[in-house]
Motif scaffolding. Sequence first.
Motif, PDB file in Angstrom:
ATOM      1  N   TYR A  37      47.383  46.331  36.196  1.00  0.00           N
ATOM      2  CA  TYR A  37      47.137  44.814  35.692  1.00  0.00           C
ATOM      3  C   TYR A  37      46.069  45.145  34.607  1.00  0.00           C
ATOM      4  O   TYR A  37      45.935  44.200  33.583  1.00  0.00           O
ATOM      5  N   THR A  38      45.565  46.251  34.461  1.00  0.00           N
ATOM      6  CA  THR A  38      44.737  46.570  33.164  1.00  0.00           C
ATOM      7  C   THR A  38      45.611  46.394  31.722  1.00  0.00           C
ATOM      8  O   THR A  38      45.388  46.030  30.799  1.00  0.00           O
ATOM      9  N   ALA A  39      46.904  47.215  32.241  1.00  0.00           N
ATOM     10  CA  ALA A  39      47.961  47.430  30.912  1.00  0.00           C
ATOM     11  C   ALA A  39      48.624  45.689  30.705  1.00  0.00           C
ATOM     12  O   ALA A  39      48.876  45.780  29.365  1.00  0.00           O
ATOM     13  N   VAL A  40      48.306  45.126  31.706  1.00  0.00           N
ATOM     14  CA  VAL A  40      48.510  43.623  30.998  1.00  0.00           C
ATOM     15  C   VAL A  40      47.551  43.035  30.200  1.00  0.00           C
ATOM     16  O   VAL A  40      48.232  42.113  28.786  1.00  0.00           O
ATOM     17  N   TRP A  41      46.550  42.925  30.911  1.00  0.00           N
ATOM     18  CA  TRP A  41      45.230  42.966  29.940  1.00  0.00           C
ATOM     19  C   TRP A  41      44.967  43.977  28.497  1.00  0.00           C
ATOM     20  O   TRP A  41      44.866  42.611  27.554  1.00  0.00           O
ATOM     21  N   ASP A  42      44.950  44.563  28.901  1.00  0.00           N
ATOM     22  CA  ASP A  42      45.932  45.398  27.244  1.00  0.00           C
ATOM     23  C   ASP A  42      46.816  44.804  26.431  1.00  0.00           C
ATOM     24  O   ASP A  42      46.563  44.720  25.443  1.00  0.00           O
ATOM     25  N   TYR A  43      48.190  44.498  27.063  1.00  0.00           N
ATOM     26  CA  TYR A  43      48.671  44.261  26.428  1.00  0.00           C
ATOM     27  C   TYR A  43      48.243  42.386  25.210  1.00  0.00           C
ATOM     28  O   TYR A  43      48.112  42.129  24.040  1.00  0.00           O
ATOM     29  N   LEU A  44      47.523  42.479  26.282  1.00  0.00           N
ATOM     30  CA  LEU A  44      47.256  40.549  25.905  1.00  0.00           C
ATOM     31  C   LEU A  44      46.558  40.411  25.042  1.00  0.00           C
ATOM     32  O   LEU A  44      46.602  39.721  23.680  1.00  0.00           O
ATOM     33  N   LYS A  45      45.480  41.935  25.207  1.00  0.00           N
ATOM     34  CA  LYS A  45      44.508  41.312  23.759  1.00  0.00           C
ATOM     35  C   LYS A  45      44.457  42.119  21.892  1.00  0.00           C
ATOM     36  O   LYS A  45      44.228  41.566  21.261  1.00  0.00           O
ATOM     37  N   LEU A  46      46.146  42.759  22.568  1.00  0.00           N
ATOM     38  CA  LEU A  46      46.197  43.141  21.364  1.00  0.00           C
ATOM     39  C   LEU A  46      47.191  42.166  20.990  1.00  0.00           C
ATOM     40  O   LEU A  46      47.385  42.242  19.136  1.00  0.00           O
ATOM     41  N   LEU A  47      48.130  41.439  20.903  1.00  0.00           N
ATOM     42  CA  LEU A  47      48.503  40.711  20.952  1.00  0.00           C
ATOM     43  C   LEU A  47      47.882  39.579  19.831  1.00  0.00           C
ATOM     44  O   LEU A  47      48.799  39.410  18.028  1.00  0.00           O
ATOM     45  N   GLN A  48      46.684  39.672  19.518  1.00  0.00           N
ATOM     46  CA  GLN A  48      45.979  38.937  18.600  1.00  0.00           C
ATOM     47  C   GLN A  48      45.959  37.478  18.071  1.00  0.00           C
ATOM     48  O   GLN A  48      45.653  37.037  17.526  1.00  0.00           O
ATOM     49  N   ARG A  49      46.974  36.839  18.918  1.00  0.00           N
ATOM     50  CA  ARG A  49      47.401  35.674  18.917  1.00  0.00           C
ATOM     51  C   ARG A  49      46.750  34.656  19.613  1.00  0.00           C
ATOM     52  O   ARG A  49      46.370  33.083  19.752  1.00  0.00           O
ATOM     53  N   PHE A  50      45.797  35.269  20.728  1.00  0.00           N
ATOM     54  CA  PHE A  50      44.795  34.486  21.524  1.00  0.00           C
ATOM     55  C   PHE A  50      43.655  34.948  21.445  1.00  0.00           C
ATOM     56  O   PHE A  50      43.754  36.717  21.682  1.00  0.00           O
ATOM     57  N   THR A  51      42.834  34.314  21.507  1.00  0.00           N
ATOM     58  CA  THR A  51      41.002  35.092  22.517  1.00  0.00           C
ATOM     59  C   THR A  51      41.095  34.914  23.735  1.00  0.00           C
ATOM     60  O   THR A  51      40.885  34.178  24.233  1.00  0.00           O
ATOM     61  N   VAL A  52      40.833  36.088  23.932  1.00  0.00           N
ATOM     62  CA  VAL A  52      41.481  36.230  25.285  1.00  0.00           C
ATOM     63  C   VAL A  52      39.568  36.308  25.729  1.00  0.00           C
ATOM     64  O   VAL A  52      39.147  37.569  25.956  1.00  0.00           O
ATOM     65  N   LYS A  53      39.245  35.628  26.652  1.00  0.00           N
ATOM     66  CA  LYS A  53      37.801  35.561  27.259  1.00  0.00           C
ATOM     67  C   LYS A  53      37.595  34.491  28.221  1.00  0.00           C
ATOM     68  O   LYS A  53      38.636  33.997  27.777  1.00  0.00           O
ATOM     69  N   ARG A  54      36.654  34.615  28.701  1.00  0.00           N
ATOM     70  CA  ARG A  54      36.915  33.490  30.183  1.00  0.00           C
ATOM     71  C   ARG A  54      37.362  33.411  30.988  1.00  0.00           C
ATOM     72  O   ARG A  54      38.048  32.626  31.082  1.00  0.00           O
ATOM     73  N   VAL A  55      38.270  34.416  31.146  1.00  0.00           N
ATOM     74  CA  VAL A  55      39.626  34.065  32.026  1.00  0.00           C
ATOM     75  C   VAL A  55      39.034  34.095  33.726  1.00  0.00           C
ATOM     76  O   VAL A  55      37.977  34.488  34.343  1.00  0.00           O
ATOM     77  N   PHE A  56      39.843  33.891  34.459  1.00  0.00           N
ATOM     78  CA  PHE A  56      39.531  33.396  36.141  1.00  0.00           C
ATOM     79  C   PHE A  56      41.307  34.347  36.257  1.00  0.00           C
ATOM     80  O   PHE A  56      42.451  34.539  35.872  1.00  0.00           O
ATOM     81  N   PHE A  57      40.285  35.366  37.232  1.00  0.00           N
ATOM     82  CA  PHE A  57      41.297  36.738  37.449  1.00  0.00           C
ATOM     83  C   PHE A  57      41.848  36.042  39.133  1.00  0.00           C
ATOM     84  O   PHE A  57      40.548  35.629  39.899  1.00  0.00           O
ATOM     85  N   GLY A  58      42.814  36.291  39.960  1.00  0.00           N
ATOM     86  CA  GLY A  58      43.434  35.457  40.712  1.00  0.00           C
ATOM     87  C   GLY A  58      44.314  37.016  41.678  1.00  0.00           C
ATOM     88  O   GLY A  58      45.115  37.581  40.733  1.00  0.00           O
ATOM     89  N   GLY A  59      44.609  36.099  42.940  1.00  0.00           N
ATOM     90  CA  GLY A  59      45.700  37.150  43.712  1.00  0.00           C
ATOM     91  C   GLY A  59      45.800  36.688  44.789  1.00  0.00           C
ATOM     92  O   GLY A  59      44.651  36.048  45.967  1.00  0.00           O
ATOM     93  N   ARG A  60      46.527  37.110  45.871  1.00  0.00           N
ATOM     94  CA  ARG A  60      46.637  36.817  47.296  1.00  0.00           C
ATOM     95  C   ARG A  60      46.554  38.482  47.998  1.00  0.00           C
ATOM     96  O   ARG A  60      47.419  38.701  47.860  1.00  0.00           O
ATOM     97  N   SER A  61      45.811  38.624  48.564  1.00  0.00           N
ATOM     98  CA  SER A  61      45.557  39.920  49.534  1.00  0.00           C
ATOM     99  C   SER A  61      45.311  40.743  49.592  1.00  0.00           C
ATOM    100  O   SER A  61      44.319  40.699  48.132  1.00  0.00           O
ATOM    101  N   MET A  62      46.262  41.522  48.875  1.00  0.00           N
ATOM    102  CA  MET A  62      45.826  42.709  47.926  1.00  0.00           C
ATOM    103  C   MET A  62      45.939  42.551  46.277  1.00  0.00           C
ATOM    104  O   MET A  62      45.398  43.350  46.096  1.00  0.00           O
TER     105      MET A  62
END
Length: 186
Positions: A37-62
């Motif tokens: 999950y951290t790798a995906v987050w880091d990748y999104l930040k590296l794209l620099q096409r998006f301002t990644v802030k105030r996000v909602f994280f979610g999941g089911r069970s684990m």
Amino acid sequence: MNFSQLVSLAHQLASHGFLCLRFTCKGLNLAYRLKAYTAVWDYLKLLQRFTVKRVFFGGRSMGCRAAAALARRLSEESEAAVEGVICLSFPLHPPGQTHAHRQRSEDLRALPAHTRVLFVSGTEDDMCDRVHFDTTVKEMKAQVEILWLRGGSHGLKVKGCSEVSVMEEVNLKVISWIRNQAAQAP
């Protein structure tokens, strides 16, 4: 990732204008999932096409545990990173092993006060003892809202109700909750 509940929610989020990124990892180990999950987050930040802030994280069970752990970690780095966490069937403990609830709820209890958390759980979930869950919620600093599905299991199945009708209720709650949180954001 391909649980029918997650597919249904992702479609509803997208149809209401929310960008929803779904991904999975093969391991059930929490540390492995958090790393993915951290790798995906880091990748999104590296794209620099998006301002990644105030996000909602979610999941089911684990996935809830991994989302809460990532939200905790990112909130420690920046208060603006995480708006909220959505937990579908948070696995507070293995079936019949309620003693594990303290360790499994550590990240939830450590979420900062500005973070919002929505729990969607079944009243018959054998992985979420209600007494221990209520204690955990009282110990949390984060702002919490709970949707209890009467008669719902850990898989969000409700006897006598179709999966479609249950997910309509869940999806409506999640979307209205996100909109409400976004409206309250500074």
